[in-house]
Design a protein around this motif. Structure first.
Motif, PDB file in Angstrom:
ATOM      1  N   CYS A 154      -3.576   7.931  -2.856  1.00  0.00           N
ATOM      2  CA  CYS A 154      -3.511   9.180  -2.079  1.00  0.00           C
ATOM      3  C   CYS A 154      -3.010  10.377  -2.868  1.00  0.00           C
ATOM      4  O   CYS A 154      -3.362  11.515  -2.563  1.00  0.00           O
ATOM      5  CB  CYS A 154      -2.590   8.989  -0.873  1.00  0.00           C
ATOM      6  SG  CYS A 154      -3.216   7.856   0.361  1.00  0.00           S
ATOM      7  N   ASN A 170       1.772   0.890  -9.207  1.00  0.00           N
ATOM      8  CA  ASN A 170       1.302  -0.302  -8.485  1.00  0.00           C
ATOM      9  C   ASN A 170       1.693  -1.579  -9.235  1.00  0.00           C
ATOM     10  O   ASN A 170       1.834  -2.642  -8.638  1.00  0.00           O
ATOM     11  CB  ASN A 170      -0.204  -0.243  -8.213  1.00  0.00           C
ATOM     12  CG  ASN A 170      -1.049  -0.109  -9.463  1.00  0.00           C
ATOM     13  OD1 ASN A 170      -0.561  -0.232 -10.590  1.00  0.00           O
ATOM     14  ND2 ASN A 170      -2.329   0.132  -9.277  1.00  0.00           N
ATOM     15  N   SER A 209       2.877   1.607  -3.338  1.00  0.00           N
ATOM     16  CA  SER A 209       1.999   1.872  -4.484  1.00  0.00           C
ATOM     17  C   SER A 209       1.500   3.311  -4.517  1.00  0.00           C
ATOM     18  O   SER A 209       1.024   3.774  -5.551  1.00  0.00           O
ATOM     19  CB  SER A 209       0.799   0.916  -4.478  1.00  0.00           C
ATOM     20  OG  SER A 209       1.222  -0.405  -4.722  1.00  0.00           O
ATOM     21  N   ASN A 210       1.576   4.003  -3.393  1.00  0.00           N
ATOM     22  CA  ASN A 210       1.200   5.412  -3.389  1.00  0.00           C
ATOM     23  C   ASN A 210       2.272   6.296  -4.011  1.00  0.00           C
ATOM     24  O   ASN A 210       1.992   7.424  -4.399  1.00  0.00           O
ATOM     25  CB  ASN A 210       0.910   5.886  -1.952  1.00  0.00           C
ATOM     26  CG  ASN A 210      -0.522   5.647  -1.538  1.00  0.00           C
ATOM     27  OD1 ASN A 210      -1.440   6.096  -2.224  1.00  0.00           O
ATOM     28  ND2 ASN A 210      -0.721   4.935  -0.448  1.00  0.00           N
ATOM     29  N   TYR A 214       0.835  -1.208   0.000  1.00  0.00           N
ATOM     30  CA  TYR A 214       0.000   0.000   0.000  1.00  0.00           C
ATOM     31  C   TYR A 214       0.869   1.258   0.000  1.00  0.00           C
ATOM     32  O   TYR A 214       0.634   2.195  -0.759  1.00  0.00           O
ATOM     33  CB  TYR A 214      -0.925  -0.009   1.213  1.00  0.00           C
ATOM     34  CG  TYR A 214      -1.770   1.237   1.356  1.00  0.00           C
ATOM     35  CD1 TYR A 214      -2.937   1.406   0.607  1.00  0.00           C
ATOM     36  CD2 TYR A 214      -1.387   2.265   2.212  1.00  0.00           C
ATOM     37  CE1 TYR A 214      -3.697   2.558   0.724  1.00  0.00           C
ATOM     38  CE2 TYR A 214      -2.141   3.423   2.338  1.00  0.00           C
ATOM     39  CZ  TYR A 214      -3.293   3.565   1.591  1.00  0.00           C
ATOM     40  OH  TYR A 214      -4.047   4.715   1.696  1.00  0.00           O
ATOM     41  N   THR A 215       1.891   1.254   0.851  1.00  0.00           N
ATOM     42  CA  THR A 215       2.765   2.432   0.958  1.00  0.00           C
ATOM     43  C   THR A 215       3.539   2.668  -0.334  1.00  0.00           C
ATOM     44  O   THR A 215       3.557   3.792  -0.863  1.00  0.00           O
ATOM     45  CB  THR A 215       3.749   2.256   2.138  1.00  0.00           C
ATOM     46  OG1 THR A 215       3.012   2.034   3.341  1.00  0.00           O
ATOM     47  CG2 THR A 215       4.614   3.503   2.301  1.00  0.00           C
ATOM     48  N   ALA A 258      -4.321   1.947  -3.084  1.00  0.00           N
ATOM     49  CA  ALA A 258      -3.353   3.032  -2.876  1.00  0.00           C
ATOM     50  C   ALA A 258      -3.620   4.152  -3.874  1.00  0.00           C
ATOM     51  O   ALA A 258      -3.308   4.027  -5.053  1.00  0.00           O
ATOM     52  CB  ALA A 258      -1.936   2.496  -3.033  1.00  0.00           C
ATOM     53  N   SER A 274       0.070   8.390  -7.668  1.00  0.00           N
ATOM     54  CA  SER A 274      -0.209   7.021  -7.215  1.00  0.00           C
ATOM     55  C   SER A 274      -0.686   6.116  -8.341  1.00  0.00           C
ATOM     56  O   SER A 274      -0.254   4.974  -8.450  1.00  0.00           O
ATOM     57  CB  SER A 274      -1.242   7.028  -6.086  1.00  0.00           C
ATOM     58  OG  SER A 274      -0.764   7.721  -4.957  1.00  0.00           O
ATOM     59  N   GLY A 288      -9.095   4.519   0.707  1.00  0.00           N
ATOM     60  CA  GLY A 288      -8.121   3.444   0.510  1.00  0.00           C
ATOM     61  C   GLY A 288      -7.959   2.566   1.733  1.00  0.00           C
ATOM     62  O   GLY A 288      -7.984   1.330   1.638  1.00  0.00           O
TER      63      GLY A 288
END
Length: 486
Positions: A436, A392, A387-388, A384-385, A434, A440, A466
Protein backbone atom coordinates in the motif's frame (compact mmCIF):
# COMPACT_ATOMS: atom_id res chain seq x y z
CA UNK A 1 35.59 14.03 5.93
CA UNK A 2 33.17 14.81 8.76
CA UNK A 3 33.88 13.44 12.20
CA UNK A 4 31.04 11.01 13.11
CA UNK A 5 31.12 12.13 16.77
CA UNK A 6 30.82 15.75 15.70
CA UNK A 7 27.90 14.83 13.42
CA UNK A 8 26.07 13.29 16.37
CA UNK A 9 26.83 16.25 18.63
CA UNK A 10 25.70 18.76 16.00
CA UNK A 11 22.36 17.07 15.50
CA UNK A 12 22.94 14.64 12.61
CA UNK A 13 21.35 11.90 14.70
CA UNK A 14 17.85 10.44 14.58
CA UNK A 15 16.51 11.13 18.06
CA UNK A 16 13.37 9.01 17.58
CA UNK A 17 15.43 5.96 16.62
CA UNK A 18 17.81 6.62 19.49
CA UNK A 19 14.94 6.73 21.97
CA UNK A 20 13.36 3.58 20.50
CA UNK A 21 16.68 1.78 20.77
CA UNK A 22 16.97 2.71 24.45
CA UNK A 23 13.35 1.64 25.10
CA UNK A 24 14.03 -1.68 23.34
CA UNK A 25 17.17 -2.26 25.41
CA UNK A 26 15.29 -1.46 28.63
CA UNK A 27 12.34 -3.77 27.85
CA UNK A 28 14.72 -6.56 26.80
CA UNK A 29 16.60 -6.30 30.09
CA UNK A 30 13.30 -6.33 32.02
CA UNK A 31 12.05 -9.47 30.22
CA UNK A 32 15.48 -11.06 30.68
CA UNK A 33 15.31 -10.56 34.46
CA UNK A 34 11.62 -11.14 35.25
CA UNK A 35 10.82 -13.89 37.78
CA UNK A 36 10.72 -17.09 35.75
CA UNK A 37 7.24 -18.06 36.95
CA UNK A 38 5.75 -14.79 35.63
CA UNK A 39 5.60 -16.18 32.07
CA UNK A 40 3.03 -18.84 32.91
CA UNK A 41 4.94 -21.53 31.01
CA UNK A 42 5.47 -24.67 33.05
CA UNK A 43 9.06 -25.94 33.11
CA UNK A 44 10.51 -22.71 31.63
CA UNK A 45 14.30 -22.63 31.96
CA UNK A 46 16.69 -19.68 32.24
CA UNK A 47 17.90 -20.20 28.66
CA UNK A 48 14.33 -20.26 27.38
CA UNK A 49 13.59 -17.01 29.22
CA UNK A 50 16.62 -15.46 27.53
CA UNK A 51 15.27 -16.58 24.14
CA UNK A 52 11.95 -14.88 24.95
CA UNK A 53 13.89 -11.70 25.79
CA UNK A 54 15.89 -11.94 22.55
CA UNK A 55 12.67 -12.47 20.61
CA UNK A 56 11.19 -9.38 22.31
CA UNK A 57 14.28 -7.42 21.28
CA UNK A 58 13.94 -8.61 17.66
CA UNK A 59 10.23 -7.68 17.52
CA UNK A 60 10.84 -4.17 18.84
CA UNK A 61 13.90 -3.48 16.69
CA UNK A 62 12.20 -4.71 13.50
CA UNK A 63 8.97 -2.84 14.26
CA UNK A 64 10.61 0.46 15.21
CA UNK A 65 13.55 0.18 12.77
CA UNK A 66 15.70 1.72 15.47
CA UNK A 67 18.61 0.08 13.65
CA UNK A 68 18.65 -1.33 10.09
CA UNK A 69 16.73 -4.61 9.69
CA UNK A 70 19.82 -6.58 8.70
CA UNK A 71 21.68 -5.19 11.75
CA UNK A 72 18.89 -6.55 13.95
CA UNK A 73 19.50 -10.02 12.51
CA UNK A 74 23.24 -9.72 13.15
CA UNK A 75 22.46 -8.68 16.73
CA UNK A 76 20.15 -11.70 17.20
CA UNK A 77 22.89 -14.11 16.13
CA UNK A 78 25.48 -12.29 18.27
CA UNK A 79 23.34 -12.37 21.44
CA UNK A 80 22.38 -16.02 20.90
CA UNK A 81 26.04 -16.99 20.56
CA UNK A 82 27.25 -15.03 23.57
CA UNK A 83 24.35 -15.72 25.93
CA UNK A 84 22.54 -19.00 25.15
CA UNK A 85 25.05 -21.18 23.29
CA UNK A 86 27.47 -23.78 24.59
CA UNK A 87 30.20 -21.27 23.76
CA UNK A 88 28.64 -18.44 25.79
CA UNK A 89 30.41 -16.60 28.59
CA UNK A 90 31.19 -19.01 31.42
CA UNK A 91 29.45 -16.90 34.04
CA UNK A 92 26.19 -17.17 32.05
CA UNK A 93 26.34 -20.96 32.03
CA UNK A 94 25.49 -23.51 34.67
CA UNK A 95 24.38 -27.11 34.85
CA UNK A 96 21.78 -28.11 32.24
CA UNK A 97 19.20 -28.76 34.94
CA UNK A 98 19.65 -25.28 36.37
CA UNK A 99 20.10 -23.24 33.19
CA UNK A 100 18.39 -25.35 30.58
CA UNK A 101 19.55 -26.74 27.27
CA UNK A 102 22.16 -24.52 25.61
CA UNK A 103 22.25 -24.15 21.83
CA UNK A 104 25.07 -25.65 19.78
CA UNK A 105 27.13 -22.62 18.73
CA UNK A 106 27.98 -24.28 15.42
CA UNK A 107 24.27 -24.65 14.72
CA UNK A 108 23.72 -20.92 15.27
CA UNK A 109 26.61 -19.98 12.99
CA UNK A 110 25.39 -22.50 10.40
CA UNK A 111 22.22 -20.39 9.96
CA UNK A 112 24.26 -18.13 7.69
CA UNK A 113 25.26 -21.13 5.53
CA UNK A 114 21.89 -22.87 5.67
CA UNK A 115 20.99 -24.63 2.37
CA UNK A 116 18.16 -22.13 1.88
CA UNK A 117 20.71 -19.29 2.10
CA UNK A 118 22.71 -20.99 -0.67
CA UNK A 119 19.47 -21.13 -2.66
CA UNK A 120 19.20 -17.35 -2.34
CA UNK A 121 22.86 -16.83 -3.22
CA UNK A 122 22.35 -18.86 -6.39
CA UNK A 123 19.48 -16.57 -7.35
CA UNK A 124 21.53 -13.43 -6.66
CA UNK A 125 24.46 -14.75 -8.71
CA UNK A 126 22.15 -15.55 -11.64
CA UNK A 127 20.75 -12.02 -11.52
CA UNK A 128 24.21 -10.41 -11.46
CA UNK A 129 25.40 -12.56 -14.38
CA UNK A 130 22.25 -11.82 -16.42
CA UNK A 131 22.71 -8.08 -15.94
CA UNK A 132 26.45 -8.17 -16.59
CA UNK A 133 26.05 -10.10 -19.85
CA UNK A 134 23.03 -8.12 -21.06
CA UNK A 135 20.86 -11.22 -21.02
CA UNK A 136 18.20 -9.34 -19.04
CA UNK A 137 17.89 -6.73 -21.83
CA UNK A 138 17.68 -9.44 -24.49
CA UNK A 139 14.95 -11.27 -22.59
CA UNK A 140 12.97 -8.09 -21.95
CA UNK A 141 13.13 -7.05 -25.61
CA UNK A 142 11.95 -10.41 -26.87
CA UNK A 143 9.35 -11.04 -24.20
CA UNK A 144 7.62 -7.67 -24.72
CA UNK A 145 7.34 -8.00 -28.52
CA UNK A 146 4.30 -10.34 -28.55
CA UNK A 147 2.24 -7.74 -26.69
CA UNK A 148 2.30 -5.32 -29.64
CA UNK A 149 1.86 -1.56 -29.40
CA UNK A 150 -1.61 -1.19 -27.90
CA UNK A 151 -1.22 0.67 -24.59
CA UNK A 152 -3.25 -1.72 -22.44
CA UNK A 153 -1.44 -4.74 -23.89
CA UNK A 154 1.94 -3.14 -23.24
CA UNK A 155 0.81 -2.61 -19.62
CA UNK A 156 -0.08 -6.31 -19.40
CA UNK A 157 3.30 -7.17 -20.89
CA UNK A 158 5.22 -5.16 -18.32
CA UNK A 159 3.22 -6.65 -15.41
CA UNK A 160 3.70 -10.23 -16.62
CA UNK A 161 7.39 -9.85 -17.53
CA UNK A 162 8.17 -8.14 -14.22
CA UNK A 163 6.32 -10.93 -12.39
CA UNK A 164 8.20 -13.67 -14.25
CA UNK A 165 11.60 -12.02 -13.69
CA UNK A 166 10.79 -11.62 -9.97
CA UNK A 167 10.36 -15.37 -9.62
CA UNK A 168 14.08 -15.91 -10.19
CA UNK A 169 15.68 -12.49 -9.66
CA UNK A 170 15.44 -10.22 -6.61
CA UNK A 171 12.21 -8.23 -6.90
CA UNK A 172 14.19 -5.11 -5.98
CA UNK A 173 16.62 -5.65 -8.87
CA UNK A 174 13.73 -6.51 -11.20
CA UNK A 175 11.85 -3.32 -10.33
CA UNK A 176 14.95 -1.16 -10.88
CA UNK A 177 15.67 -2.87 -14.21
CA UNK A 178 12.11 -2.64 -15.55
CA UNK A 179 11.73 1.02 -14.58
CA UNK A 180 14.93 1.69 -16.54
CA UNK A 181 13.36 0.03 -19.56
CA UNK A 182 10.23 2.18 -19.16
CA UNK A 183 12.08 5.50 -19.39
CA UNK A 184 12.07 5.65 -23.22
CA UNK A 185 8.43 4.48 -23.31
CA UNK A 186 7.36 7.49 -21.23
CA UNK A 187 8.64 9.84 -23.92
CA UNK A 188 5.76 8.82 -26.18
CA UNK A 189 3.09 9.32 -23.49
CA UNK A 190 1.30 12.58 -22.58
CA UNK A 191 3.02 14.20 -19.61
CA UNK A 192 -0.28 14.79 -17.78
CA UNK A 193 -1.94 11.46 -18.62
CA UNK A 194 -2.62 8.52 -16.33
CA UNK A 195 -0.77 6.10 -18.59
CA UNK A 196 2.53 6.90 -16.91
CA UNK A 197 1.02 6.17 -13.51
CA UNK A 198 -0.37 2.84 -14.77
CA UNK A 199 2.96 1.71 -16.23
CA UNK A 200 4.91 2.83 -13.17
CA UNK A 201 2.53 1.04 -10.79
CA UNK A 202 2.72 -2.10 -12.96
CA UNK A 203 6.35 -2.61 -11.96
CA UNK A 204 6.10 -2.82 -8.13
CA UNK A 205 2.81 -4.74 -8.34
CA UNK A 206 4.32 -7.22 -10.81
CA UNK A 207 7.50 -7.56 -8.75
CA UNK A 208 5.67 -8.07 -5.43
CA UNK A 209 3.19 -10.64 -6.77
CA UNK A 210 5.69 -12.42 -9.02
CA UNK A 211 7.99 -13.18 -6.12
CA UNK A 212 5.44 -15.66 -4.75
CA UNK A 213 6.07 -17.99 -7.70
CA UNK A 214 9.24 -19.70 -6.43
CA UNK A 215 10.88 -20.44 -3.06
CA UNK A 216 13.62 -17.91 -3.90
CA UNK A 217 11.25 -15.18 -5.12
CA UNK A 218 11.14 -13.44 -1.73
CA UNK A 219 12.62 -14.04 1.75
CA UNK A 220 9.16 -14.82 3.27
CA UNK A 221 8.92 -17.73 0.83
CA UNK A 222 12.29 -18.96 2.06
CA UNK A 223 11.14 -18.86 5.69
CA UNK A 224 8.01 -20.89 4.91
CA UNK A 225 9.97 -23.29 2.67
CA UNK A 226 12.68 -23.87 5.28
CA UNK A 227 10.23 -24.30 8.18
CA UNK A 228 8.05 -26.80 6.34
CA UNK A 229 11.20 -28.73 5.43
CA UNK A 230 12.29 -28.82 9.08
CA UNK A 231 8.83 -30.12 10.04
CA UNK A 232 9.15 -32.99 7.57
CA UNK A 233 6.70 -31.46 5.07
CA UNK A 234 9.17 -31.04 2.23
CA UNK A 235 7.85 -29.23 -0.84
CA UNK A 236 10.02 -29.47 -3.92
CA UNK A 237 11.01 -26.40 -5.93
CA UNK A 238 9.04 -27.71 -8.91
CA UNK A 239 6.04 -28.61 -6.76
CA UNK A 240 6.01 -25.09 -5.30
CA UNK A 241 6.06 -23.63 -8.82
CA UNK A 242 3.36 -25.95 -10.14
CA UNK A 243 1.05 -24.70 -7.40
CA UNK A 244 2.06 -21.06 -7.12
CA UNK A 245 2.91 -19.99 -10.68
CA UNK A 246 -0.61 -20.52 -12.12
CA UNK A 247 -2.04 -18.65 -9.12
CA UNK A 248 0.48 -15.82 -9.54
CA UNK A 249 -0.27 -15.49 -13.27
CA UNK A 250 -3.99 -15.15 -12.50
CA UNK A 251 -3.14 -12.56 -9.81
CA UNK A 252 -1.05 -10.60 -12.31
CA UNK A 253 -3.91 -10.55 -14.83
CA UNK A 254 -6.31 -9.40 -12.10
CA UNK A 255 -3.80 -6.68 -11.16
CA UNK A 256 -3.70 -5.61 -14.83
CA UNK A 257 -7.49 -5.16 -14.88
CA UNK A 258 -7.40 -3.16 -11.65
CA UNK A 259 -4.53 -0.87 -12.72
CA UNK A 260 -5.91 -0.15 -16.20
CA UNK A 261 -9.33 0.70 -14.71
CA UNK A 262 -7.86 2.97 -12.04
CA UNK A 263 -5.45 4.71 -14.43
CA UNK A 264 -6.87 4.58 -17.98
CA UNK A 265 -4.62 5.44 -20.94
CA UNK A 266 -5.47 8.54 -22.96
CA UNK A 267 -3.24 7.31 -25.82
CA UNK A 268 -4.19 4.02 -27.50
CA UNK A 269 -0.76 3.01 -28.79
CA UNK A 270 2.81 3.15 -27.43
CA UNK A 271 6.05 3.01 -29.40
CA UNK A 272 8.36 0.57 -27.63
CA UNK A 273 12.10 1.03 -27.71
CA UNK A 274 13.85 -0.86 -24.92
CA UNK A 275 17.38 0.46 -24.77
CA UNK A 276 20.41 -1.59 -23.84
CA UNK A 277 23.05 -3.70 -25.49
CA UNK A 278 24.08 -7.31 -25.25
CA UNK A 279 27.64 -8.31 -26.03
CA UNK A 280 27.64 -11.67 -27.76
CA UNK A 281 30.68 -13.67 -26.73
CA UNK A 282 31.36 -17.05 -25.16
CA UNK A 283 30.52 -15.73 -21.69
CA UNK A 284 27.06 -14.69 -22.86
CA UNK A 285 26.39 -18.22 -24.05
CA UNK A 286 27.68 -19.60 -20.75
CA UNK A 287 25.27 -17.36 -18.83
CA UNK A 288 22.30 -18.23 -21.08
CA UNK A 289 23.00 -21.98 -20.91
CA UNK A 290 23.57 -21.92 -17.14
CA UNK A 291 20.44 -19.82 -16.57
CA UNK A 292 18.30 -22.31 -18.50
CA UNK A 293 19.92 -25.39 -16.95
CA UNK A 294 19.57 -24.04 -13.40
CA UNK A 295 15.87 -23.27 -13.81
CA UNK A 296 15.28 -26.68 -15.43
CA UNK A 297 17.01 -28.47 -12.54
CA UNK A 298 15.18 -26.36 -9.97
CA UNK A 299 11.88 -27.43 -11.50
CA UNK A 300 12.59 -31.07 -12.39
CA UNK A 301 15.92 -31.97 -10.76
CA UNK A 302 14.43 -33.67 -7.72
CA UNK A 303 12.02 -35.90 -9.63
CA UNK A 304 14.37 -36.77 -12.52
CA UNK A 305 17.82 -36.86 -10.93
CA UNK A 306 17.29 -36.76 -7.17
CA UNK A 307 19.02 -33.36 -6.84
CA UNK A 308 17.31 -30.88 -4.51
CA UNK A 309 16.93 -27.17 -5.21
CA UNK A 310 19.50 -26.14 -2.58
CA UNK A 311 22.19 -28.25 -4.25
CA UNK A 312 21.27 -26.96 -7.71
CA UNK A 313 21.87 -23.38 -6.47
CA UNK A 314 25.60 -24.18 -6.36
CA UNK A 315 25.61 -24.80 -10.12
CA UNK A 316 25.57 -21.15 -11.30
CA UNK A 317 27.87 -20.11 -8.43
CA UNK A 318 30.47 -22.72 -9.44
CA UNK A 319 30.20 -22.28 -13.21
CA UNK A 320 30.35 -18.48 -13.14
CA UNK A 321 33.27 -18.52 -10.69
CA UNK A 322 35.18 -21.14 -12.69
CA UNK A 323 34.67 -19.39 -16.05
CA UNK A 324 35.31 -15.89 -14.73
CA UNK A 325 31.84 -14.61 -15.60
CA UNK A 326 31.57 -13.47 -11.98
CA UNK A 327 34.60 -12.04 -10.18
CA UNK A 328 35.28 -10.84 -6.66
CA UNK A 329 34.13 -7.30 -7.53
CA UNK A 330 30.71 -8.62 -8.59
CA UNK A 331 30.19 -10.25 -5.19
CA UNK A 332 29.76 -6.76 -3.74
CA UNK A 333 26.50 -6.49 -5.68
CA UNK A 334 24.91 -9.34 -3.74
CA UNK A 335 22.24 -8.06 -1.37
CA UNK A 336 23.98 -9.19 1.80
CA UNK A 337 21.43 -7.33 3.90
CA UNK A 338 18.73 -9.77 2.75
CA UNK A 339 21.04 -12.73 3.43
CA UNK A 340 21.61 -11.53 7.01
CA UNK A 341 17.87 -10.91 7.45
CA UNK A 342 17.04 -14.47 6.43
CA UNK A 343 19.84 -15.91 8.58
CA UNK A 344 18.60 -13.96 11.61
CA UNK A 345 15.09 -15.33 11.11
CA UNK A 346 16.44 -18.87 10.89
CA UNK A 347 18.42 -18.29 14.10
CA UNK A 348 15.27 -17.21 15.94
CA UNK A 349 13.49 -20.36 14.83
CA UNK A 350 16.48 -22.48 15.87
CA UNK A 351 16.52 -20.84 19.30
CA UNK A 352 12.82 -21.46 19.94
CA UNK A 353 13.06 -25.11 18.95
CA UNK A 354 16.62 -25.93 20.03
CA UNK A 355 16.17 -24.72 23.60
CA UNK A 356 12.86 -26.54 24.02
CA UNK A 357 10.92 -23.25 24.34
CA UNK A 358 8.52 -24.22 21.54
CA UNK A 359 7.80 -27.58 23.16
CA UNK A 360 7.16 -26.00 26.58
CA UNK A 361 4.87 -23.38 25.07
CA UNK A 362 2.87 -26.06 23.23
CA UNK A 363 2.37 -27.96 26.49
CA UNK A 364 1.39 -24.87 28.48
CA UNK A 365 -1.11 -23.22 26.11
CA UNK A 366 -4.35 -24.96 25.03
CA UNK A 367 -3.79 -24.43 21.31
CA UNK A 368 -6.03 -27.39 20.43
CA UNK A 369 -9.04 -25.38 21.63
CA UNK A 370 -8.38 -22.54 19.21
CA UNK A 371 -10.46 -22.16 16.05
CA UNK A 372 -8.25 -23.06 13.04
CA UNK A 373 -10.09 -20.72 10.68
CA UNK A 374 -9.67 -17.87 13.17
CA UNK A 375 -5.92 -18.58 13.40
CA UNK A 376 -5.66 -18.54 9.61
CA UNK A 377 -7.54 -15.25 9.18
CA UNK A 378 -5.89 -13.44 12.10
CA UNK A 379 -2.36 -14.54 11.16
CA UNK A 380 -2.90 -13.44 7.55
CA UNK A 381 -4.33 -10.05 8.52
CA UNK A 382 -1.59 -9.41 11.09
CA UNK A 383 1.08 -10.28 8.53
CA UNK A 384 -0.57 -8.16 5.84
CA UNK A 385 -0.90 -5.16 8.16
CA UNK A 386 2.63 -5.35 9.55
CA UNK A 387 4.17 -5.91 6.11
CA UNK A 388 2.71 -2.63 4.88
CA UNK A 389 4.69 -0.75 7.51
CA UNK A 390 7.85 -2.80 8.06
CA UNK A 391 9.96 -5.15 5.96
CA UNK A 392 7.96 -8.20 4.85
CA UNK A 393 11.10 -10.23 5.58
CA UNK A 394 11.11 -9.02 9.18
CA UNK A 395 7.38 -9.70 9.48
CA UNK A 396 7.78 -13.28 8.26
CA UNK A 397 10.82 -13.79 10.50
CA UNK A 398 8.73 -12.80 13.51
CA UNK A 399 5.48 -14.59 12.70
CA UNK A 400 6.61 -17.91 11.26
CA UNK A 401 8.42 -19.17 14.43
CA UNK A 402 5.38 -18.22 16.54
CA UNK A 403 2.92 -19.83 14.14
CA UNK A 404 5.06 -22.96 13.92
CA UNK A 405 4.59 -23.38 17.67
CA UNK A 406 0.86 -22.70 17.34
CA UNK A 407 0.50 -25.23 14.51
CA UNK A 408 2.38 -27.90 16.43
CA UNK A 409 0.10 -27.36 19.40
CA UNK A 410 -3.09 -27.52 17.34
CA UNK A 411 -2.16 -30.84 15.74
CA UNK A 412 -4.92 -32.47 13.69
CA UNK A 413 -7.38 -29.67 14.42
CA UNK A 414 -5.82 -27.77 11.50
CA UNK A 415 -6.88 -30.45 9.01
CA UNK A 416 -10.16 -28.69 8.06
CA UNK A 417 -8.15 -25.79 6.60
CA UNK A 418 -5.39 -27.91 5.08
CA UNK A 419 -2.88 -28.16 7.92
CA UNK A 420 0.32 -26.32 8.85
CA UNK A 421 1.30 -25.70 5.21
CA UNK A 422 -1.76 -23.47 4.71
CA UNK A 423 -0.82 -21.29 7.68
CA UNK A 424 2.88 -20.88 6.84
CA UNK A 425 2.60 -20.47 3.06
CA UNK A 426 -0.30 -18.13 3.78
CA UNK A 427 2.12 -15.89 5.65
CA UNK A 428 4.37 -15.76 2.57
CA UNK A 429 1.37 -14.78 0.43
CA UNK A 430 0.15 -12.16 2.89
CA UNK A 431 3.63 -10.61 3.09
CA UNK A 432 3.89 -10.32 -0.71
CA UNK A 433 0.42 -8.81 -1.18
CA UNK A 434 1.15 -5.96 1.26
CA UNK A 435 2.06 -3.05 -1.02
CA UNK A 436 0.00 0.00 0.00
CA UNK A 437 2.79 2.42 0.83
CA UNK A 438 6.19 3.48 -0.54
CA UNK A 439 7.78 1.93 2.57
CA UNK A 440 5.93 -1.39 2.19
CA UNK A 441 8.45 -3.01 -0.19
CA UNK A 442 11.69 -1.99 -1.96
CA UNK A 443 9.94 -2.14 -5.41
CA UNK A 444 7.33 0.31 -4.08
CA UNK A 445 10.07 2.64 -2.83
CA UNK A 446 11.88 2.50 -6.17
CA UNK A 447 8.69 3.25 -8.11
CA UNK A 448 7.76 6.11 -5.79
CA UNK A 449 11.24 7.62 -6.09
CA UNK A 450 10.63 8.25 -9.81
CA UNK A 451 8.22 11.04 -8.88
CA UNK A 452 5.70 9.73 -11.43
CA UNK A 453 3.20 8.48 -8.85
CA UNK A 454 1.71 9.97 -5.71
CA UNK A 455 1.30 8.17 -2.41
CA UNK A 456 -2.50 8.07 -2.73
CA UNK A 457 -2.14 6.46 -6.20
CA UNK A 458 0.00 3.72 -4.67
CA UNK A 459 -2.38 3.35 -1.72
CA UNK A 460 -5.41 2.98 -3.98
CA UNK A 461 -3.87 0.48 -6.41
CA UNK A 462 -1.89 -1.40 -3.76
CA UNK A 463 -4.80 -1.77 -1.35
CA UNK A 464 -7.34 -3.04 -3.90
CA UNK A 465 -4.87 -5.35 -5.66
CA UNK A 466 -3.39 -6.61 -2.39
CA UNK A 467 -6.68 -7.49 -0.70
CA UNK A 468 -8.13 -9.18 -3.81
CA UNK A 469 -4.94 -11.25 -4.26
CA UNK A 470 -4.72 -12.03 -0.53
CA UNK A 471 -8.26 -13.46 -0.49
CA UNK A 472 -7.65 -15.36 -3.73
CA UNK A 473 -4.38 -16.76 -2.42
CA UNK A 474 -5.89 -18.07 0.80
CA UNK A 475 -8.88 -19.64 -0.95
CA UNK A 476 -6.50 -21.37 -3.40
CA UNK A 477 -4.25 -22.59 -0.58
CA UNK A 478 -7.09 -24.03 1.49
CA UNK A 479 -8.52 -25.79 -1.57
CA UNK A 480 -5.19 -27.31 -2.62
CA UNK A 481 -4.25 -28.41 0.91
CA UNK A 482 -7.65 -30.01 1.53
CA UNK A 483 -7.38 -31.88 -1.77
CA UNK A 484 -3.96 -33.16 -0.68
CA UNK A 485 -2.18 -31.46 -3.59
CA UNK A 486 -0.04 -29.33 -1.28
Amino acid sequence: MANPIKKVLTGDFNKRKGIMFLVTALLTVIVWNLPIDSFGIEGLTIVQQRVIAIFTMAVLLWLTEAIPAWATSVTIIFVLLFCVSDSAFNFLQGSEGETGKLLDYQGIMACFADPTIILFLGGFILAIAATKSGLDVLLAKNLIKPFGKKSENVLLGFILITGIFSMFISNTATAAMMLTFLTPVFRSLPANGKGRIALTMAIPIGANLGGMGTPIGTPPNAFAYKTLESLGMTIGFGQWMMIMVPMVLIMLIIAWFIVKKLFPFSQKNIELNIEGNIQWNWRTYVVAFTFGLTIFLWIAGKSLFGINANTVAMLPIAIFAFTGVINSEDLRDIDWGVIWMVAGGFALGLAMNGTGLAENAVKSIPFANLNPLLILIVSGLVCYTLSNFISNTATAALLIPILTVVCQGMGNSLNPIGGTATILIGIAIAASTAMCLPISTPPNAIAYSTGLIKQNDMLKAGLITGIVCLVMGYITLISLCKLGIL
